[in-house]
Design an enzyme around this catalytic site. Structure first.
Site, PDB file in Angstrom:
ATOM      1  N   HIS A   1       0.698  -1.326  -0.240  1.00  0.00           N
ATOM      2  CA  HIS A   1      -0.129   0.027   0.006  1.00  0.00           C
ATOM      3  C   HIS A   1       0.762   1.417  -0.089  1.00  0.00           C
ATOM      4  CE1 HIS A   1       0.643  -0.506   4.290  1.00  0.00           C
ATOM      5  NE2 HIS A   1       0.069   0.743   4.701  1.00  0.00           N
TER       6      HIS A   1
ATOM      7  N   HIS B   1       1.340   3.989   1.896  1.00  0.00           N
ATOM      8  CA  HIS B   1       1.772   4.769   3.114  1.00  0.00           C
ATOM      9  C   HIS B   1       3.252   4.770   2.952  1.00  0.00           C
ATOM     10  CE1 HIS B   1      -1.813   4.243   5.351  1.00  0.00           C
ATOM     11  NE2 HIS B   1      -2.053   5.241   4.721  1.00  0.00           N
TER      12      HIS B   1
ATOM     13  N   ASP C   1       5.480   4.872   5.327  1.00  0.00           N
ATOM     14  CA  ASP C   1       6.493   4.057   6.186  1.00  0.00           C
ATOM     15  C   ASP C   1       6.606   2.773   5.335  1.00  0.00           C
ATOM     16  OD1 ASP C   1       3.683   3.921   6.840  1.00  0.00           O
ATOM     17  OD2 ASP C   1       4.310   2.314   8.196  1.00  0.00           O
ATOM     18  N   HIS C   2       5.780   2.658   4.089  1.00  0.00           N
ATOM     19  CA  HIS C   2       6.162   1.351   3.241  1.00  0.00           C
ATOM     20  C   HIS C   2       6.644   1.655   2.082  1.00  0.00           C
ATOM     21  CE1 HIS C   2       3.695  -1.235   6.243  1.00  0.00           C
ATOM     22  NE2 HIS C   2       3.333   0.114   6.481  1.00  0.00           N
TER      23      HIS C   2
ATOM     24  N   HIS D   1      -7.623  -0.851   5.684  1.00  0.00           N
ATOM     25  CA  HIS D   1      -6.484  -0.072   6.131  1.00  0.00           C
ATOM     26  C   HIS D   1      -6.429   1.079   5.219  1.00  0.00           C
ATOM     27  CE1 HIS D   1      -2.881   1.466   8.002  1.00  0.00           C
ATOM     28  NE2 HIS D   1      -2.305   1.260   7.009  1.00  0.00           N
TER      29      HIS D   1
ATOM     30  N   ASP E   1      -0.427  -3.866   6.046  1.00  0.00           N
ATOM     31  CA  ASP E   1      -0.974  -3.414   7.372  1.00  0.00           C
ATOM     32  C   ASP E   1      -2.463  -3.763   7.533  1.00  0.00           C
ATOM     33  OD1 ASP E   1       1.261  -2.078   8.117  1.00  0.00           O
ATOM     34  OD2 ASP E   1       0.663  -0.180   7.892  1.00  0.00           O
TER      35      ASP E   1
ATOM     36  N   HIS F   1       4.474  -4.175  10.536  1.00  0.00           N
ATOM     37  CA  HIS F   1       4.812  -3.663  11.982  1.00  0.00           C
ATOM     38  C   HIS F   1       5.166  -4.603  13.128  1.00  0.00           C
ATOM     39  CE1 HIS F   1       4.265   0.516  10.790  1.00  0.00           C
ATOM     40  NE2 HIS F   1       3.260  -0.097   9.993  1.00  0.00           N
TER      41      HIS F   1
HETATM   42 FE    FE Z   1       2.416   0.934   8.312  1.00  0.00          FE
HETATM   43 ZN    ZN Z   2       0.139   1.884   6.455  1.00  0.00          ZN
END
Ligand code: FE
Ligand code: ZN
Length: 243
Positions: A56, A58, A60-61, A114, A133, A171
């Site tokens: 996805h 985001h 942080d990915h 998510h 996530d 995570h």
């Molecule tokens: Fe994440």
């Molecule tokens: Zn995420």
């Protein structure tokens, strides 16, 4: 022979996953939220990176993607639905498509909840699920763009995978998830022992993942929720949980 997988911790609590197709040595990397911690792992695996696999959009990915593409010339695979907010994709996939890492094939599973365009990759040969996530050890992702009904359906699809499937999530949330899960199912012995095992692993600084679908079916209240209303209630409870 299938695919093997290694967790690479990054940022404060993210995991990227390094994958190797054992037949051909083809290397993939799922969800690099930054590039620096990936480089030693890629070098140790032979110094090449063939594919970056995205669940996805985001940051942080995906924030490590540009640097890794520039450095290694990796190709990128991700969801057609989120093409507009993902890095440039060399392969665009939708539910039911297959992505090939060398001779290992992953089936793409739509997992909204998510985020709207969230997808998971399931490598049947090797039994590896890259679920970003959507599903976490003892938890599930926050409903940032989706409804409880969407997340329930997404989790139902993941619950149907073989019980030995390795859940490679985005995570390290297991301790916090365990504390909340124990408020939902205080008498669940499988959950109690998972919580204790996670405490011990984290005390040694070790990842608590991957876990298996079977372990999660026994202990994860979100995966065990029997209907949408139950999932909605416990997700809301987790959103408000401070513990
Ligand atoms: Fe994440
Ligand atoms: Zn995420």
């Amino acid at each position: 022979m299938g695919v093997t997988v290694t967790a690479i911790p990054c940022l404060s609590d993210n995991y990227a996953w390094l994958l190797k197709d054992e037949a051909t040595g083809t290397i993939g990397l799922c969800d690099p939220g930054e590039s620096a911690p990936m480089i030693p792992a890629i070098e140790a695996a032979g110094g090449k990176l063939d594919w970056i696999i995205l669940t996805h959009h985001h940051g942080d990915h995906i924030d490590g993607v540009a640097d890794l593409v520039a450095r290694y010339g990796a190709k990128v695979v991700g969801a057609t639905a989120d093409e507009h907010r993902l890095p440039k994709l060399d392969q665009k996939v939708v539910e039911g498509d297959f992505f090939s890492l060398g001779e290992s094939r992953a089936r793409v599973i739509d997992t909204p909840g998510h985020t709207r365009g969230h997808i998971a990759f399931y490598f049947a040969d090797g039994g590896v699920l890259l679920c970003g996530d959507t599903l976490f050890a003892l938890g599930c992702g926050r409903l940032l763009e989706g409804t409880p009904a969407e997340m329930f359906l997404s989790l139902t699809k993941l619950a149907a995978l073989p019980s030995e499937t390795l859940v490679c999530c985005g995570h390290e949330y297991t301790l916090s998830n365990a504390r909340y899960a124990l408020t939902v199912e205080p008498d669940n012995a499988a959950l109690q022992s998972r919580a204790a095992a996670a405490e011990a692993l984290r005390a040694e600084g070790k990842p608590t993942v991957p876990v298996t679908v079977g372990q999660e079916m026994a202990a994860n209240p979100f995966l065990r929720a029997k209907d949408v209303d139950t999932l909605a209630r416990i997700r809301l409870g987790k959103d408000n949980f401070r513990g």
